[in-house]
Design a protein around this motif. Structure first.
Motif, mmCIF file in Angstrom:
data_model
loop_
_atom_site.group_PDB
_atom_site.id
_atom_site.type_symbol
_atom_site.label_atom_id
_atom_site.label_comp_id
_atom_site.label_asym_id
_atom_site.label_seq_id
_atom_site.Cartn_x
_atom_site.Cartn_y
_atom_site.Cartn_z
ATOM 1 N N LEU A 22 0.828 -1.206 0.000
ATOM 2 C CA LEU A 22 0.000 0.000 0.000
ATOM 3 C C LEU A 22 0.862 1.256 0.000
ATOM 4 O O LEU A 22 0.616 2.196 -0.768
ATOM 5 C CB LEU A 22 -0.931 -0.017 1.213
ATOM 6 C CG LEU A 22 -1.964 1.098 1.305
ATOM 7 C CD1 LEU A 22 -2.981 0.990 0.180
ATOM 8 C CD2 LEU A 22 -2.658 1.045 2.659
ATOM 9 N N GLN A 23 1.903 1.280 0.824
ATOM 10 C CA GLN A 23 2.799 2.443 0.883
ATOM 11 C C GLN A 23 3.493 2.676 -0.453
ATOM 12 O O GLN A 23 3.637 3.815 -0.896
ATOM 13 C CB GLN A 23 3.834 2.260 1.990
ATOM 14 C CG GLN A 23 3.259 2.382 3.373
ATOM 15 C CD GLN A 23 4.274 2.037 4.461
ATOM 16 O OE1 GLN A 23 5.139 1.187 4.278
ATOM 17 N NE2 GLN A 23 4.154 2.702 5.593
ATOM 18 N N ALA A 24 3.918 1.598 -1.112
ATOM 19 C CA ALA A 24 4.578 1.730 -2.417
ATOM 20 C C ALA A 24 3.606 2.275 -3.464
ATOM 21 O O ALA A 24 3.979 3.107 -4.292
ATOM 22 C CB ALA A 24 5.145 0.380 -2.855
ATOM 23 N N ALA A 25 2.365 1.820 -3.405
ATOM 24 C CA ALA A 25 1.352 2.300 -4.346
ATOM 25 C C ALA A 25 1.037 3.780 -4.107
ATOM 26 O O ALA A 25 0.924 4.558 -5.060
ATOM 27 C CB ALA A 25 0.084 1.454 -4.220
ATOM 28 N N VAL A 26 0.906 4.166 -2.845
ATOM 29 C CA VAL A 26 0.638 5.569 -2.516
ATOM 30 C C VAL A 26 1.787 6.459 -3.002
ATOM 31 O O VAL A 26 1.556 7.525 -3.583
ATOM 32 C CB VAL A 26 0.409 5.752 -0.995
ATOM 33 C CG1 VAL A 26 0.455 7.224 -0.600
ATOM 34 C CG2 VAL A 26 -0.914 5.125 -0.582
ATOM 35 N N ALA A 27 3.010 6.012 -2.817
ATOM 36 C CA ALA A 27 4.169 6.789 -3.267
ATOM 37 C C ALA A 27 4.124 7.005 -4.784
ATOM 38 O O ALA A 27 4.403 8.100 -5.270
ATOM 39 C CB ALA A 27 5.465 6.093 -2.858
ATOM 40 N N LYS A 28 3.756 5.963 -5.537
ATOM 41 C CA LYS A 28 3.665 6.083 -7.000
ATOM 42 C C LYS A 28 2.525 7.028 -7.383
ATOM 43 O O LYS A 28 2.681 7.865 -8.275
ATOM 44 C CB LYS A 28 3.465 4.710 -7.637
ATOM 45 C CG LYS A 28 3.288 4.754 -9.151
ATOM 46 C CD LYS A 28 4.401 5.493 -9.901
ATOM 47 C CE LYS A 28 5.610 4.619 -10.085
ATOM 48 N NZ LYS A 28 6.623 5.256 -10.968
ATOM 49 N N ALA A 29 1.382 6.918 -6.715
ATOM 50 C CA ALA A 29 0.257 7.803 -7.008
ATOM 51 C C ALA A 29 0.632 9.261 -6.739
ATOM 52 O O ALA A 29 0.285 10.150 -7.521
ATOM 53 C CB ALA A 29 -0.962 7.394 -6.181
ATOM 54 N N GLU A 30 1.347 9.494 -5.649
ATOM 55 C CA GLU A 30 1.799 10.849 -5.341
ATOM 56 C C GLU A 30 2.780 11.351 -6.393
ATOM 57 O O GLU A 30 2.723 12.514 -6.807
ATOM 58 C CB GLU A 30 2.420 10.893 -3.944
ATOM 59 C CG GLU A 30 1.391 10.754 -2.840
ATOM 60 C CD GLU A 30 1.991 10.640 -1.448
ATOM 61 O OE1 GLU A 30 3.197 10.301 -1.327
ATOM 62 O OE2 GLU A 30 1.243 10.867 -0.475
ATOM 63 N N GLY A 103 -6.486 -3.926 -11.683
ATOM 64 C CA GLY A 103 -6.426 -5.004 -10.706
ATOM 65 C C GLY A 103 -5.345 -5.990 -11.093
ATOM 66 O O GLY A 103 -5.336 -6.482 -12.217
ATOM 67 N N LEU A 104 -4.410 -6.255 -10.180
ATOM 68 C CA LEU A 104 -3.309 -7.180 -10.464
ATOM 69 C C LEU A 104 -3.188 -8.207 -9.342
ATOM 70 O O LEU A 104 -3.277 -7.853 -8.165
ATOM 71 C CB LEU A 104 -1.982 -6.438 -10.586
ATOM 72 C CG LEU A 104 -1.851 -5.402 -11.697
ATOM 73 C CD1 LEU A 104 -0.487 -4.726 -11.622
ATOM 74 C CD2 LEU A 104 -2.064 -6.036 -13.059
ATOM 75 N N PRO A 105 -2.954 -9.471 -9.704
ATOM 76 C CA PRO A 105 -2.710 -10.471 -8.660
ATOM 77 C C PRO A 105 -1.349 -10.244 -8.027
ATOM 78 O O PRO A 105 -0.428 -9.749 -8.678
ATOM 79 C CB PRO A 105 -2.748 -11.793 -9.425
ATOM 80 C CG PRO A 105 -2.345 -11.439 -10.814
ATOM 81 C CD PRO A 105 -2.859 -10.039 -11.042
ATOM 82 N N ILE A 106 -1.223 -10.592 -6.764
ATOM 83 C CA ILE A 106 0.071 -10.537 -6.073
ATOM 84 C C ILE A 106 0.598 -11.966 -6.071
ATOM 85 O O ILE A 106 0.068 -12.830 -5.375
ATOM 86 C CB ILE A 106 -0.070 -9.996 -4.644
ATOM 87 C CG1 ILE A 106 -0.611 -8.562 -4.675
ATOM 88 C CG2 ILE A 106 1.277 -10.066 -3.915
ATOM 89 C CD1 ILE A 106 -0.954 -7.995 -3.299
ATOM 90 N N VAL A 107 1.604 -12.214 -6.911
ATOM 91 C CA VAL A 107 2.161 -13.555 -7.089
ATOM 92 C C VAL A 107 3.588 -13.575 -6.556
ATOM 93 O O VAL A 107 4.422 -12.780 -6.982
ATOM 94 C CB VAL A 107 2.133 -13.985 -8.572
ATOM 95 C CG1 VAL A 107 2.744 -15.359 -8.754
ATOM 96 C CG2 VAL A 107 0.699 -13.952 -9.099
ATOM 97 N N ARG A 131 1.234 -1.766 -10.182
ATOM 98 C CA ARG A 131 2.549 -2.389 -10.415
ATOM 99 C C ARG A 131 3.561 -1.928 -9.361
ATOM 100 O O ARG A 131 4.432 -2.700 -8.949
ATOM 101 C CB ARG A 131 3.054 -2.055 -11.819
ATOM 102 C CG ARG A 131 2.248 -2.752 -12.907
ATOM 103 C CD ARG A 131 2.693 -2.371 -14.280
ATOM 104 N NE ARG A 131 3.684 -3.354 -14.724
ATOM 105 C CZ ARG A 131 4.248 -3.324 -15.910
ATOM 106 N NH1 ARG A 131 3.954 -2.376 -16.781
ATOM 107 N NH2 ARG A 131 5.127 -4.250 -16.241
ATOM 108 N N ALA A 132 3.457 -0.682 -8.912
ATOM 109 C CA ALA A 132 4.352 -0.195 -7.855
ATOM 110 C C ALA A 132 4.117 -0.978 -6.563
ATOM 111 O O ALA A 132 5.066 -1.266 -5.831
ATOM 112 C CB ALA A 132 4.131 1.300 -7.631
ATOM 113 N N ALA A 133 2.865 -1.316 -6.276
ATOM 114 C CA ALA A 133 2.562 -2.122 -5.082
ATOM 115 C C ALA A 133 3.256 -3.476 -5.176
ATOM 116 O O ALA A 133 3.857 -3.943 -4.199
ATOM 117 C CB ALA A 133 1.056 -2.301 -4.935
#
Length: 144
Positions: A22-30, A103-107, A131-133
């Motif tokens: 979640l933190q990685a995704a938020v950083a990319k969105a920012e 939507g992406l699976p976490i593999v 993808r950043a997540a």
């Protein structure tokens, strides 16, 4: 009957892993300047982490959840669902499945341990944030 016949070991996404993703995704969105709704679910579609960033689109909260559940359920990116079946799948699943991008699976090690769903930007922006997540927790990227 032995345990080997009735059980199997498996990887499980932890809440800590979900928070890191979640933190990685938020950083990319920012970085993109696009406020997002981001949902992380486990392999059964159960929510582990969620955020609605300031100014993210309200209704995209629901699409981010649907994207995460769809990716976890089908073990593939949401945009790969057969468009001919999209309405039937959505109806059969009570509106919880979608073919929208983001939507992406976490593999990890070849095992789907969950999924990430992102909504509020364009489809391409949603995928980039998702993808950043994955990258944040070292998960495999299913998009070439």
């Amino acid at each position: 009957m032995s345990k080997a016949d009735t059980t199997r070991p498996f990887l499980k996404l932890t809440h800590q892993g979900a928070l890191i993703a979640l933190q990685a995704a938020v950083a990319k969105a920012e970085e993109l300047g696009v406020p997002q709704n981001i949902t992380i679910v486990d392999d059964g579609g159960n929510m582990l982490a969620y955020i609605r960033m300031d100014n993210a689109k309200l209704l995209s909260a629901e699409t981010s959840k649907s994207k995460a559940i769809t990716a976890a359920s089908h073990r593939q990116p949401t945009s790969r669902l057969d468009p001919k079946l999209e309405v039937k799948l959505a109806i059969a699943a009570g509106g919880r499945l979608t073919n929208l991008e983001g939507g992406l699976p976490i593999v990890i090690d070849g095992v789907c341990v969950g999924a990430v769903g992102v909504g509020s930007g364009t489809g391409a922006q949603d995928v980039e944030v998702a993808r950043a997540a994955l990258k944040g927790i070292g998960a495999e990227d299913q998009i070439p």
